[in-house]
Design a protein around this motif. Structure first.
Motif, short mmCIF file in Angstrom:
data_model
loop_
_atom_site.label_atom_id
_atom_site.label_comp_id
_atom_site.label_asym_id
_atom_site.label_seq_id
_atom_site.Cartn_x
_atom_site.Cartn_y
_atom_site.Cartn_z
N THR A 1 -13.69 36.56 -63.34
CA THR A 1 -13.26 35.19 -63.61
C THR A 1 -13.57 34.31 -62.39
O THR A 1 -12.97 34.49 -61.34
N ASP B 1 -13.24 24.89 -65.52
CA ASP B 1 -14.15 25.08 -66.66
C ASP B 1 -14.81 26.45 -66.67
O ASP B 1 -15.68 26.71 -67.50
N LYS C 1 -15.71 30.27 -67.24
CA LYS C 1 -15.52 31.23 -68.33
C LYS C 1 -15.60 32.63 -67.77
O LYS C 1 -16.47 32.94 -66.96
N SER D 1 -16.25 36.69 -67.82
CA SER D 1 -17.18 37.61 -68.46
C SER D 1 -16.61 39.02 -68.32
O SER D 1 -15.79 39.28 -67.45
#
Length: 132
Positions: free
Chosen positions: A114, A119, A121, A123
């Motif tokens: 993270t 904003d 995202k 994975s």
């Protein structure tokens, strides 16, 4: 007409293959979504190195958090807060596996990356574990 279509088809095929490593500019996360690792139960510990990439070079140092929803019995994250340095597109992190602590039920590890930022995202990577 086939002579004209063939070169176009090959150009399309080549461009499709060459774009497979491209990531969106804003992407920061694991290079792969899943990998396999074969471990030896005789070893006390093993090191697994994972690559974290960014879609483009970073303007500033970018802090990340590496975590796992699973308990850390059979592994540990060496640096749970790595940083992609300014001007770089990737870093490598090490995961230490403890083969003797990996139980027979545990067939995979899931890790989450993270990036800091509102904003950003997250994975994930799934690491399939196999006994040697």
């Amino acid at each position: 007409s086939t002579r004209l279509a063939l070169p176009f088809f090959y150009a399309l095929l080549i461009s499709a293959c060459s774009n497979s490593d491209n990531y969106p500019k804003e992407y920061i996360g694991f290079e792969k979504q899943s990998i396999s690792h074969t471990y030896d139960i005789k070893n006390e510990e093993e090191t697994l190195t994972l690559k974290i990439i960014a879609g483009e070079k970073q303007d500033t140092d970018r802090k990340l958090t590496i975590s796992s929803p699973m308990g850390g019995n059979g592994f540990s994250i060496q640096d749970p807060h790595p940083v992609i340095p300014k001007g770089k597109k990737s870093i490598k992190i090490d995961i230490t596996l403890y083969p003797k602590k990996i139980n027979g039920i545990q067939r995979a590890l899931r890790l989450t990356c993270t990036p800091d930022g509102k904003d950003a995202k997250a994975s994930e990577i799934s690491i399939r574990l196999q006994k040697k």
